[in-house]
Scaffold this active site. Structure first.
Site, PDB file in Angstrom:
ATOM      1  N   GLU A  43      32.456  39.950  36.804  1.00  0.00           N
ATOM      2  CA  GLU A  43      33.268  40.101  38.004  1.00  0.00           C
ATOM      3  C   GLU A  43      32.342  40.123  39.220  1.00  0.00           C
ATOM      4  OE1 GLU A  43      36.917  42.974  39.457  1.00  0.00           O
ATOM      5  OE2 GLU A  43      35.261  43.907  38.374  1.00  0.00           O
ATOM      6  N   LYS A 114      43.624  38.502  39.248  1.00  0.00           N
ATOM      7  CA  LYS A 114      43.678  39.866  38.712  1.00  0.00           C
ATOM      8  C   LYS A 114      44.959  40.586  39.147  1.00  0.00           C
ATOM      9  CE  LYS A 114      40.691  44.013  38.613  1.00  0.00           C
ATOM     10  NZ  LYS A 114      39.503  44.623  39.260  1.00  0.00           N
ATOM     11  N   CYS A 157      38.114  43.080  34.371  1.00  0.00           N
ATOM     12  CA  CYS A 157      37.697  44.464  34.577  1.00  0.00           C
ATOM     13  C   CYS A 157      38.776  45.525  34.344  1.00  0.00           C
ATOM     14  CB  CYS A 157      37.073  44.606  35.964  1.00  0.00           C
ATOM     15  SG  CYS A 157      36.062  46.105  36.159  1.00  0.00           S
TER      16      CYS A 157
END
Length: 270
Positions: A43, A114, A157
């Site tokens: 990330e 995300k 993440c």
């Protein structure tokens, strides 16, 4: 699907786009020389800095990150998961935290924005408000179907704390789950490995988790320990705490063996 080598790259990205891309290129080349066919970057691989600086440079970061990923894939003839980088969202003043999968010809195979944003008061005294600058995605992550590499599921993440997302990917047929991350040092020491192992075990999939490590800027400390985990939950490779690479074999026979011995996905009721 065949057996092949995969790499989870570990970086200490900083507020310097060119420096970050040079560091990433060096490690991608090192992985390719070892015969790796699938590479994952962490990330924020191309920029980690203050939010205002990220927004100010977002157009350039997005453009250069995408060009870099396509160039690296073509040059080294590997499939690359581009960790994540900011992509501006119209005139909103915000960005998508974006990961893309690129094939060896430089073509984009899959893209994910995300959906779970890191708005957390960490007990070490740091406060994170990802939603202040990032627009959440509004679609579940995709699975890219590959005869050679297996079916590749994407995530980023903080997603790792939401098991329903990975069950969706497993239900869609994922064999390998990507979890590129910039996990905080404080939470990472207790939660990083166990969460990744849980996602691998409960979905009987490989997990490839590239990571940020060390001091990225200011008080921002990341955990490191980029790992590759097998479907039984075994740690196959761990990059430790310095920039480097975790390399391991993705083996379809092992995948089939674990799913035969522990057919939990077939027993799912809900």
């Amino acid at each position: 699907m065949k057996s092949y080598l995969a790499a989870a790259i570990q970086l200490t990205s900083v507020p310097d786009l060119e420096k970050n891309l040079a560091q990433a290129e060096e490690l991608i080349e090192l992985a390719a020389r070892q015969g790796v066919e699938l590479v994952g970057l962490p990330e924020n691989f191309s920029f980690m800095g203050e939010e205002k600086d990220k927004l100010a440079q977002a157009d350039v970061i997005a453009r250069e990150s995408e060009k870099f990923l396509k160039r690296m894939a073509q040059r080294f003839q590997v499939t690359i998961l581009g960790g994540s980088f900011p992509v501006p969202v119209g005139n909103t003043g915000k960005v998508y935290n974006t990961t893309i999968l690129i094939d060896p010809s430089g073509q984009e195979l899959s893209r994910y924005y995300k959906v779970h944003l890191f708005d957390v008061n960490v007990p070490d005294g740091n406060t994170y408000r990802e939603s202040s600058t990032v627009e959440p995605g509004n679609q579940l992550p995709p699975v890219h179907f590959s005869d050679k590499l297996g079916n590749l599921g994407l995530s980023i993440c903080y997603d790792v704390r939401f098991p329903e997302l990975y069950r969706h990917l497993a239900y869609k047929g994922a064999d390998v789950l990507f979890v590129p991350a910039a996990f905080t040092a404080f939470t990472g020491k207790d939660h990083w490995q166990v969460l990744l192992q849980a996602r691998a075990i409960e979905n009987t999939t490989y997990v490839i988790a590239p990571a940020q490590t060390g001091n990225n800027y200011g008080r921002r400390q990341t955990h490191g320990h980029a790992v590759i985990i097998d479907p039984w939950g075994a740690i196959l490779a761990d990059a430790g705490e310095k920039p480097g690479i975790a390399i391991a074999e993705i083996n379809p026979s092992r995948l089939e063996q674990v799913r035969r011995q522990m057919p939990s996905l077939q027993h799912r009721v809900f």
